[in-house]
Design a protein around this motif. Structure first.
Motif, PDB file in Angstrom:
ATOM      1  N   PHE A   1       0.746  -1.289   0.263  1.00  0.00           N
ATOM      2  CA  PHE A   1       0.080  -0.091  -0.047  1.00  0.00           C
ATOM      3  C   PHE A   1       0.821   1.309  -0.051  1.00  0.00           C
ATOM      4  N   VAL A   2       1.690   1.520   0.882  1.00  0.00           N
ATOM      5  CA  VAL A   2       2.648   2.801   0.965  1.00  0.00           C
ATOM      6  C   VAL A   2       3.696   2.639  -0.132  1.00  0.00           C
ATOM      7  N   GLY A   3       3.912   1.361  -0.753  1.00  0.00           N
ATOM      8  CA  GLY A   3       4.509   1.378  -2.152  1.00  0.00           C
ATOM      9  C   GLY A   3       3.995   1.702  -3.226  1.00  0.00           C
ATOM     10  N   GLY A   4       2.880   2.207  -3.294  1.00  0.00           N
ATOM     11  CA  GLY A   4       2.169   2.582  -4.356  1.00  0.00           C
ATOM     12  C   GLY A   4       0.860   1.894  -4.895  1.00  0.00           C
ATOM     13  N   GLU A   5       0.498   0.836  -4.192  1.00  0.00           N
ATOM     14  CA  GLU A   5      -0.772   0.197  -4.539  1.00  0.00           C
ATOM     15  C   GLU A   5      -2.068   1.045  -3.875  1.00  0.00           C
ATOM     16  N   ALA A   6      -2.420   1.938  -4.325  1.00  0.00           N
ATOM     17  CA  ALA A   6      -3.450   2.831  -3.559  1.00  0.00           C
ATOM     18  C   ALA A   6      -4.609   2.191  -3.564  1.00  0.00           C
ATOM     19  N   LEU A   7      -5.076   1.291  -4.460  1.00  0.00           N
ATOM     20  CA  LEU A   7      -6.352   0.611  -4.353  1.00  0.00           C
ATOM     21  C   LEU A   7      -6.637  -0.319  -3.022  1.00  0.00           C
ATOM     22  N   LEU A   8      -5.444  -0.489  -2.278  1.00  0.00           N
ATOM     23  CA  LEU A   8      -5.441  -1.360  -1.261  1.00  0.00           C
ATOM     24  C   LEU A   8      -5.842  -0.721   0.009  1.00  0.00           C
ATOM     25  N   TRP A   9      -6.196   0.693  -0.146  1.00  0.00           N
ATOM     26  CA  TRP A   9      -6.221   1.651   1.040  1.00  0.00           C
ATOM     27  C   TRP A   9      -7.809   1.086   1.945  1.00  0.00           C
ATOM     28  N   ASN A  10      -8.752   0.723   1.285  1.00  0.00           N
ATOM     29  CA  ASN A  10      -9.881   0.295   1.943  1.00  0.00           C
ATOM     30  C   ASN A  10      -9.794  -1.009   2.695  1.00  0.00           C
ATOM     31  N   ARG A  11      -8.687  -1.843   2.274  1.00  0.00           N
ATOM     32  CA  ARG A  11      -8.565  -2.810   3.307  1.00  0.00           C
ATOM     33  C   ARG A  11      -7.648  -2.371   4.408  1.00  0.00           C
ATOM     34  N   VAL A  12      -7.090  -1.415   4.343  1.00  0.00           N
ATOM     35  CA  VAL A  12      -5.988  -1.028   5.664  1.00  0.00           C
ATOM     36  C   VAL A  12      -6.964  -0.237   6.270  1.00  0.00           C
ATOM     37  N   TYR A  13      -7.873   0.656   5.625  1.00  0.00           N
ATOM     38  CA  TYR A  13      -8.905   1.424   6.485  1.00  0.00           C
ATOM     39  C   TYR A  13      -9.855   0.325   7.339  1.00  0.00           C
ATOM     40  N   ALA A  14     -10.354  -0.590   6.733  1.00  0.00           N
ATOM     41  CA  ALA A  14     -11.362  -1.337   7.473  1.00  0.00           C
ATOM     42  C   ALA A  14     -10.451  -2.194   8.584  1.00  0.00           C
ATOM     43  N   ILE A  15      -9.344  -2.690   8.337  1.00  0.00           N
ATOM     44  CA  ILE A  15      -8.691  -3.431   9.476  1.00  0.00           C
ATOM     45  C   ILE A  15      -8.368  -2.404  10.477  1.00  0.00           C
ATOM     46  N   TYR A  16      -8.005  -1.229  10.209  1.00  0.00           N
ATOM     47  CA  TYR A  16      -7.581  -0.305  11.411  1.00  0.00           C
ATOM     48  C   TYR A  16      -8.849   0.132  11.898  1.00  0.00           C
ATOM     49  N   ALA A  17     -10.185   0.155  11.232  1.00  0.00           N
ATOM     50  CA  ALA A  17     -11.270   0.682  11.970  1.00  0.00           C
ATOM     51  C   ALA A  17     -11.478  -0.536  12.930  1.00  0.00           C
ATOM     52  N   PHE A  18     -11.546  -1.829  12.722  1.00  0.00           N
ATOM     53  CA  PHE A  18     -11.870  -2.770  13.542  1.00  0.00           C
ATOM     54  C   PHE A  18     -10.830  -2.815  14.845  1.00  0.00           C
ATOM     55  N   LEU A  19      -9.531  -2.567  14.696  1.00  0.00           N
ATOM     56  CA  LEU A  19      -8.792  -2.622  15.627  1.00  0.00           C
ATOM     57  C   LEU A  19      -8.990  -1.457  16.660  1.00  0.00           C
ATOM     58  N   LEU A  20      -9.213  -0.343  16.281  1.00  0.00           N
ATOM     59  CA  LEU A  20      -9.316   0.884  16.926  1.00  0.00           C
ATOM     60  C   LEU A  20     -10.869   0.324  17.922  1.00  0.00           C
ATOM     61  N   TRP A  21     -11.815  -0.043  17.145  1.00  0.00           N
ATOM     62  CA  TRP A  21     -13.215  -0.509  18.033  1.00  0.00           C
ATOM     63  C   TRP A  21     -12.491  -1.659  19.008  1.00  0.00           C
ATOM     64  N   HIS A  22     -11.933  -2.523  18.443  1.00  0.00           N
ATOM     65  CA  HIS A  22     -11.778  -3.712  19.599  1.00  0.00           C
ATOM     66  C   HIS A  22     -10.717  -2.966  20.602  1.00  0.00           C
ATOM     67  N   GLU A  23      -9.939  -2.077  20.567  1.00  0.00           N
ATOM     68  CA  GLU A  23      -9.409  -1.345  21.634  1.00  0.00           C
ATOM     69  C   GLU A  23     -10.018  -0.773  22.425  1.00  0.00           C
ATOM     70  N   LYS A  24     -11.213  -0.140  22.199  1.00  0.00           N
ATOM     71  CA  LYS A  24     -12.008   0.714  22.806  1.00  0.00           C
ATOM     72  C   LYS A  24     -12.883  -0.341  23.796  1.00  0.00           C
ATOM     73  N   LYS A  25     -13.598  -1.237  23.084  1.00  0.00           N
ATOM     74  CA  LYS A  25     -14.503  -1.707  23.637  1.00  0.00           C
ATOM     75  C   LYS A  25     -13.972  -3.068  24.444  1.00  0.00           C
ATOM     76  N   PHE A  26     -13.049  -3.724  24.300  1.00  0.00           N
ATOM     77  CA  PHE A  26     -12.616  -5.041  24.922  1.00  0.00           C
ATOM     78  C   PHE A  26     -10.927  -4.723  25.730  1.00  0.00           C
ATOM     79  N   ASN A  27     -10.559  -3.710  25.706  1.00  0.00           N
ATOM     80  CA  ASN A  27      -9.228  -3.381  26.436  1.00  0.00           C
ATOM     81  C   ASN A  27      -9.485  -2.045  27.520  1.00  0.00           C
TER      82      ASN A  27
END
Length: 513
Positions: free
Chosen positions: A487-513
């Protein structure tokens, strides 16, 4: 004991009843009552009069729970297309329900457990699809459904199905006139509510929000913009507002503000959502709240009338249409997840619906699926939770079931015509808008997050989360590392995968930790 308004208690209500005047007249209610008192009286009297048919009599956005002393049962209802949320679980023999999933899981008797089946589905679709949620044993009441709890068991039934039955006896112009008539009726009701004397409206560069502004009583338009070329619709929005003689406000969103806001948005959403526009919508709502408490937004038209490119693309007869949005393929999810479950099929949330629309026109099949799953699971989750969190009451007039009832009879060939999507709706809108606005190519609600996520100046927290100990509980570190490098190397179309994973990890950190 016979059910009367005196035996009915309103245990929960979220939303607004747009056709309250006609209901007050039918039910013998004083329409000049304060709004909260009026809505409570409508629900109690309407249930006493119509029972389980109550939701079919209401137009607006609503989720509510009624307890009937006459039979000792609790009744849950959600509006026809799911503009408002409703979640429930059973704990210690009691049914807990709320439009805020955090209110349900915060009960001290409830034990939080992550539903990994939903995580697997979420990674594919990008939003929490269907009746399951990210919490084990917490469920969503789906749009157009009601539930009855008798103290021992819960029965869930559908009262409304967004089914399409094309009527080819009418012309484009006749359907356009029907649309205009219904839109006029909807806004007559909106204008007639003197308990909400001042409203503003969201406005993008597209026809939906432009027609909303032209037909409605909003005194000013609001939009968000960006410094990045190609993503900013505020110029087009300003032109439309000036044409219509409306006030105009624009909020320019910086990447710093976007990423600062993101954790709070995911927290208030209640569940992870891989839709990057939710943060921009939240920032827009916060800006509106500085000068208005009620704002219009144009959701519903793309799903009712066929507004997405995915609606045009033919699918093979042996395929199942898996809604207009999915961000990862099955092999990608399988490679990514450490606990991938072969028994969780991505077709499962769609299968029953797809069977129900078998034999319909292909576009109509897709629209039924998107209204039932994508619209409520992504768009309305976003708009309901973010606006509520900002203290803004969001009205979505184009999501009114009466407008769907017109759309449901319009043939496919009228929705895609002259190289335009939702053509007949544009034709209706052209009565109040210049053709250059009514027939403008769809722009959407773009957010330059794909560029920001790859920028080292802004993505430090994202990278930290992706390589955290929490991430290693769910995802293969080597796959995450490869995804990030590409992604950071230039495959911009992967952004939504990165975003979705990050959104889940943020949520899990807030709700379960």
């Amino acid at each position: 004991m016979k059910t009367t308004s005196d035996t009915v208690q309103v245990r929960y209500f979220s939303g607004y009843i747009r056709n309250y005047k006609s209901l007050c007249e039918k039910l013998g209610i004083d329409p000049t009552l304060g709004r909260a008192e009026r809505e409570e009286a409508i629900l109690k009297n309407a249930f006493a009069e119509w029972g389980l048919d109550i939701a079919n009599k209401l137009c607006g956005a609503f989720a509510f729970a009624l307890y009937n002393e006459a039979d000792g049962k609790l009744y849950l209802f959600r509006d026809q297309v799911g503009q408002k949320q409703m979640f429930y679980t059973i704990v210690a023999g009691e049914l807990l329900c709320s439009g805020d999933i955090d209110a349900v899981v915060s009960d001290p008797r409830f034990v939080k457990r992550l539903n990994k089946r939903m995580l697997q589905q979420y990674l594919f679709y990008g939003y929490p699809i269907g009746k399951e949620t990210f919490y084990e044993d917490v469920f969503k009441l789906m749009p157009g459904h009601y539930a009855v709890w008798d103290g021992e068991s819960l029965e869930v039934n559908r009262y409304f199905m967004p089914k399409f039955t094309p009527d080819r006896s009418k012309s484009v112009d006749e359907f356009a006139e029907e649309i205009r008539d219904v839109v006029t009726q909807i806004f007559e009701e909106e204008r007639g509510d003197d308990k909400i004397p001042y409203k503003e409206s969201f406005l993008s560069g597209g026809v939906d929000s432009s027609y909303l502004l032209a037909a409605g009583d909003a005194v000013a338009a609001n939009t968000v913009g960006y410094g990045e070329e190609g993503f900013d619709e505020s110029g087009l929005a300003r032109q439309t507002a000036e044409i219509l003689g409306k006030g105009f406000n624009v909020k320019i969103i910086t990447p710093e503000e976007y990423f600062d806001r993101l954790p709070e948005v995911i927290d208030k959403m209640g569940q992870p959502l891989g839709d990057a526009s939710a943060v921009a919508f939240s920032i827009g709502c916060k800006a509106v709240r500085e000068h208005a408490e009620v704002v219009y937004s144009g959701e519903g038209i793309d799903e009712f009338f066929g507004g997405y490119n995915a609606h045009k693309r033919h699918i093979p007869s042996d395929w199942t249409y898996l809604t207009c949005s999915h961000i990862m393929s099955e092999p990608v999810v399988k490679e990514l997840m450490l606990d991938y479950d072969e028994n969780v099929r991505f077709e499962d949330p769609v299968a029953e619906l797809w069977k129900a629309v078998e034999g319909d026109d292909e576009l109509d099949q897709k629209l039924t699926v998107d209204i039932s799953l994508w619209l409520e699971g992504d768009i309305y989750l976003n708009t309901d939770r973010t606006s509520t969190a900002c203290g803004v009451e969001l009205h979505t007039p184009f999501s009114d079931v009466r407008l769907f009832n017109v759309a449901s009879r319009i043939p496919e060939e009228y929705k895609f015509m002259n190289d335009q999507n939702k053509y007949v709706f544009r034709k209706a809108a052209s009565s109040l808008l210049p053709d250059e606005v009514a027939f403008r190519k769809k722009v959407g609600f773009p957010v330059p997050v794909r560029a920001w996520l790859a920028d080292d100046r802004y993505n430090g927290a994202v990278k930290e989360a992706l390589f955290s100990d929490t991430s290693k509980k769910f995802f293969d570190p080597d796959v995450i590392s490869d995804l990030w490098s590409r992604f950071v190397g230039g495959e911009a179309l992967l952004w939504n995968r990165v975003y979705a994973i990050y959104a889940f990890l943020l949520w899990h950190e807030k709700k379960f930790n």
